[in-house]
Design a protein around this motif. Sequence first.
Motif, short mmCIF file in Angstrom:
data_model
loop_
_atom_site.label_atom_id
_atom_site.label_comp_id
_atom_site.label_asym_id
_atom_site.label_seq_id
_atom_site.Cartn_x
_atom_site.Cartn_y
_atom_site.Cartn_z
N GLY A 1 13.33 -2.17 -5.27
CA GLY A 1 11.89 -2.21 -5.04
C GLY A 1 11.28 -0.83 -5.14
O GLY A 1 11.97 0.18 -5.16
N GLU A 2 9.98 -0.77 -5.23
CA GLU A 2 9.29 0.50 -5.33
C GLU A 2 8.62 0.82 -4.01
O GLU A 2 7.93 -0.01 -3.44
CB GLU A 2 8.25 0.47 -6.45
CG GLU A 2 7.62 1.82 -6.67
CD GLU A 2 6.91 1.92 -8.01
OE1 GLU A 2 6.12 2.86 -8.14
OE2 GLU A 2 7.13 1.08 -8.87
N ARG A 3 8.86 2.05 -3.53
CA ARG A 3 8.27 2.45 -2.26
C ARG A 3 8.20 3.97 -2.18
O ARG A 3 8.85 4.67 -2.94
CB ARG A 3 9.07 1.89 -1.09
CG ARG A 3 10.46 2.46 -0.95
CD ARG A 3 11.22 1.82 0.21
NE ARG A 3 12.50 2.43 0.41
CZ ARG A 3 13.62 2.11 -0.22
NH1 ARG A 3 13.59 1.15 -1.13
NH2 ARG A 3 14.75 2.73 0.03
N MET A 4 7.43 4.44 -1.23
CA MET A 4 7.29 5.86 -0.97
C MET A 4 7.73 6.09 0.47
O MET A 4 7.12 5.56 1.40
CB MET A 4 5.83 6.29 -1.17
CG MET A 4 5.61 7.76 -1.10
SD MET A 4 6.33 8.67 -2.47
CE MET A 4 5.32 8.15 -3.83
N ASP A 5 8.81 6.84 0.65
CA ASP A 5 9.32 7.15 1.98
C ASP A 5 9.01 8.60 2.31
O ASP A 5 9.62 9.52 1.76
CB ASP A 5 10.84 6.94 2.05
CG ASP A 5 11.24 5.50 1.89
OD1 ASP A 5 10.43 4.63 2.21
OD2 ASP A 5 12.38 5.24 1.46
N MET B 1 10.10 10.72 -0.70
CA MET B 1 11.02 10.22 -1.72
C MET B 1 10.40 8.98 -2.34
O MET B 1 10.10 8.02 -1.65
CB MET B 1 12.38 9.87 -1.11
CG MET B 1 13.36 9.32 -2.12
SD MET B 1 15.07 9.09 -1.59
CE MET B 1 14.95 8.39 0.00
N HIS B 2 10.19 9.05 -3.65
CA HIS B 2 9.65 7.91 -4.39
C HIS B 2 10.84 7.12 -4.93
O HIS B 2 11.57 7.59 -5.80
CB HIS B 2 8.76 8.39 -5.53
CG HIS B 2 8.20 7.26 -6.33
ND1 HIS B 2 7.88 7.40 -7.65
CD2 HIS B 2 7.92 5.98 -6.02
CE1 HIS B 2 7.42 6.25 -8.11
NE2 HIS B 2 7.44 5.38 -7.14
N VAL B 3 11.06 5.94 -4.38
CA VAL B 3 12.15 5.06 -4.80
C VAL B 3 11.56 4.02 -5.75
O VAL B 3 10.51 3.46 -5.48
CB VAL B 3 12.81 4.37 -3.58
CG1 VAL B 3 13.96 3.50 -4.01
CG2 VAL B 3 13.26 5.41 -2.57
N ALA C 1 0.84 -1.18 0.00
CA ALA C 1 0.00 0.00 0.00
C ALA C 1 0.89 1.24 0.00
O ALA C 1 1.88 1.30 0.71
CB ALA C 1 -0.90 0.01 1.23
N GLN C 2 0.54 2.19 -0.81
CA GLN C 2 1.26 3.45 -0.81
C GLN C 2 0.81 4.26 0.39
O GLN C 2 -0.37 4.45 0.60
CB GLN C 2 0.99 4.23 -2.09
CG GLN C 2 1.58 3.60 -3.31
CD GLN C 2 3.09 3.62 -3.28
OE1 GLN C 2 3.70 4.53 -2.76
NE2 GLN C 2 3.69 2.59 -3.82
N GLY D 1 22.57 8.41 -5.33
CA GLY D 1 22.94 7.04 -5.70
C GLY D 1 21.76 6.09 -5.84
O GLY D 1 21.95 4.94 -6.18
N LEU D 2 20.55 6.55 -5.58
CA LEU D 2 19.36 5.71 -5.71
C LEU D 2 18.53 6.14 -6.90
O LEU D 2 18.53 7.32 -7.25
CB LEU D 2 18.49 5.83 -4.46
CG LEU D 2 19.02 5.26 -3.16
CD1 LEU D 2 18.06 5.60 -2.02
CD2 LEU D 2 19.16 3.76 -3.26
N PRO D 3 17.81 5.22 -7.51
CA PRO D 3 16.84 5.63 -8.53
C PRO D 3 15.61 6.18 -7.81
O PRO D 3 14.69 5.44 -7.46
CB PRO D 3 16.54 4.34 -9.28
CG PRO D 3 16.80 3.26 -8.27
CD PRO D 3 17.89 3.78 -7.38
N ALA D 4 15.62 7.48 -7.51
CA ALA D 4 14.56 8.06 -6.68
C ALA D 4 14.26 9.49 -7.11
O ALA D 4 15.09 10.15 -7.72
CB ALA D 4 14.99 8.04 -5.22
N THR D 5 13.07 9.94 -6.74
CA THR D 5 12.62 11.30 -6.99
C THR D 5 12.03 11.86 -5.70
O THR D 5 11.28 11.18 -5.02
CB THR D 5 11.53 11.31 -8.08
OG1 THR D 5 12.04 10.68 -9.25
CG2 THR D 5 11.07 12.70 -8.39
#
Length: 83
Positions: free
Chosen positions: A41-45, A33-35, A22-23, A60-64
Motif C-alpha cells: 500500500g501507499e502511505r507516508m510515515d 518515509m514514503h512507502v 489522506a496524506q 527491504g521495503l519499496p520506500a524513500t
Amino acid sequence: MRLLGALLLALGVLWMTRPASAQMYDPRYPVCMHVYGELVGERMDCIFTSLDQCQAGAVGLPATCLVNPYYAPRSARPYRPER
C-alpha cells in the motif's frame, strides 16, 4: 433473483472502491518515509528523527526517506509574556 443481482452489484461496488486516504505529515518529526507499492500500500510515515533511522526502517521495503516539509521544531522553553 432480483435480490441476488442487487447484492452482487453492491458487493462489486464495494470491492471496486478504495477507502480515502489522506496524506498526513506529522509536524513533530523531521523525517518521513514514503512507502509505495501494490502489496504494502501507499502511505507516508512521519515518525523518524533522522534520515539514518528512516533508512534503517526502510530496508527491504519499496520506500524513500525524505525531509518533512511541515516539520515545526519545538522551542526549548515555552514562551511567557513579560508582566
